[in-house]
Motif scaffolding. Structure first.
Motif, mmCIF file in Angstrom:
data_model
loop_
_atom_site.group_PDB
_atom_site.id
_atom_site.type_symbol
_atom_site.label_atom_id
_atom_site.label_comp_id
_atom_site.label_asym_id
_atom_site.label_seq_id
_atom_site.Cartn_x
_atom_site.Cartn_y
_atom_site.Cartn_z
ATOM 1 N N PHE A 13 78.987 36.885 83.201
ATOM 2 C CA PHE A 13 79.601 38.458 83.437
ATOM 3 C C PHE A 13 78.966 39.752 84.115
ATOM 4 N N LEU A 14 78.239 40.065 83.412
ATOM 5 C CA LEU A 14 77.091 40.887 83.427
ATOM 6 C C LEU A 14 75.997 40.203 84.271
ATOM 7 N N LEU A 15 75.290 39.322 84.597
ATOM 8 C CA LEU A 15 74.510 38.401 84.939
ATOM 9 C C LEU A 15 75.088 38.016 86.163
ATOM 10 N N ASP A 16 76.368 38.245 86.472
ATOM 11 C CA ASP A 16 77.112 38.018 88.117
ATOM 12 C C ASP A 16 77.108 36.089 88.351
ATOM 13 N N ARG A 17 77.269 35.141 87.335
ATOM 14 C CA ARG A 17 76.907 33.904 88.007
ATOM 15 C C ARG A 17 78.013 33.505 86.845
ATOM 16 N N PRO A 18 78.130 32.289 87.651
ATOM 17 C CA PRO A 18 79.728 31.245 86.344
ATOM 18 C C PRO A 18 79.654 31.422 85.556
ATOM 19 N N GLN A 19 80.288 30.823 85.033
ATOM 20 C CA GLN A 19 80.682 30.428 83.034
ATOM 21 C C GLN A 19 80.729 28.584 83.574
ATOM 22 N N THR A 20 80.246 28.014 82.991
ATOM 23 C CA THR A 20 80.160 26.862 82.539
ATOM 24 C C THR A 20 80.433 25.515 81.520
ATOM 25 N N SER A 21 80.653 26.141 80.446
ATOM 26 C CA SER A 21 81.485 26.078 79.112
ATOM 27 C C SER A 21 82.401 27.157 78.323
ATOM 28 N N ARG A 22 82.602 26.453 76.946
ATOM 29 C CA ARG A 22 84.075 27.259 76.370
ATOM 30 C C ARG A 22 83.909 28.315 76.245
ATOM 31 N N THR A 23 84.467 29.340 75.980
ATOM 32 C CA THR A 23 84.080 30.605 75.017
ATOM 33 C C THR A 23 84.463 30.373 73.833
ATOM 34 N N GLU A 24 83.015 31.398 73.170
ATOM 35 C CA GLU A 24 83.011 31.105 71.489
ATOM 36 C C GLU A 24 83.260 33.001 71.171
ATOM 37 N N CYS A 47 79.455 32.314 75.907
ATOM 38 C CA CYS A 47 79.945 30.748 76.428
ATOM 39 C C CYS A 47 79.206 29.980 75.638
ATOM 40 N N ALA A 48 80.047 28.798 75.180
ATOM 41 C CA ALA A 48 79.361 28.070 73.791
ATOM 42 C C ALA A 48 77.879 27.523 74.475
ATOM 43 N N ASP A 49 77.485 26.731 75.289
ATOM 44 C CA ASP A 49 76.663 25.773 75.512
ATOM 45 C C ASP A 49 75.465 26.857 76.252
ATOM 46 N N ASP A 50 75.519 27.863 76.774
ATOM 47 C CA ASP A 50 74.146 28.720 77.241
ATOM 48 C C ASP A 50 73.847 29.775 76.149
ATOM 49 N N CYS A 51 74.870 31.183 76.658
ATOM 50 C CA CYS A 51 74.646 31.916 75.932
ATOM 51 C C CYS A 51 74.926 32.296 74.977
ATOM 52 N N HIS A 52 75.608 31.815 73.747
ATOM 53 C CA HIS A 52 75.569 32.341 72.157
ATOM 54 C C HIS A 52 74.718 30.581 71.760
ATOM 55 N N ARG A 53 74.974 29.244 72.597
ATOM 56 C CA ARG A 53 73.774 28.479 71.197
ATOM 57 C C ARG A 53 72.672 28.042 72.229
ATOM 58 N N GLY A 54 72.917 28.273 73.976
ATOM 59 C CA GLY A 54 71.724 27.882 74.563
ATOM 60 C C GLY A 54 69.758 28.478 73.936
ATOM 61 N N LYS A 55 69.708 27.871 74.987
ATOM 62 C CA LYS A 55 67.773 27.722 74.503
ATOM 63 C C LYS A 55 67.231 29.310 74.869
#
Length: 85
Positions: A13-24, A47-55
């Protein structure tokens, strides 16, 4: 935590980009030992696969926090503003 899990990822939301995986739900870790976590009130949607557990996420190198110039507490504040503001 139920309401948090239904929200859009706060980083996306803050980066103004689409979310591509489920919310955790992420428990904010600031001022706690490695094995400790904040209570359930101190949670943010990520988001699970990027902002949470992603690189680049909060459990990675935290690049997104650096881009936003924010800490995990700042994410908590932004989450509370979206919930109650």
């Amino acid at each position: 935590m139920g309401r948090i899990s239904q929200m859009q990822c706060i980083c996306c939301f803050l980066l103004d980009r689409p979310q591509t995986s489920r919310t955790e739900v992420h428990h904010v870790r600031v001022g706690h030992g490695g094995a400790q976590r904040a209570g359930d009130f101190c949670t943010v949607p990520l988001c699970a696969d990027d902002c949470h557990r992603g690189k680049n996420g909060v459990h990675g190198d935290q690049t997104y926090l650096q881009i936003l110039k924010m800490t995990q507490l700042d994410l908590l504040n932004a989450t509370l503003e979206r919930l109650y503001g």
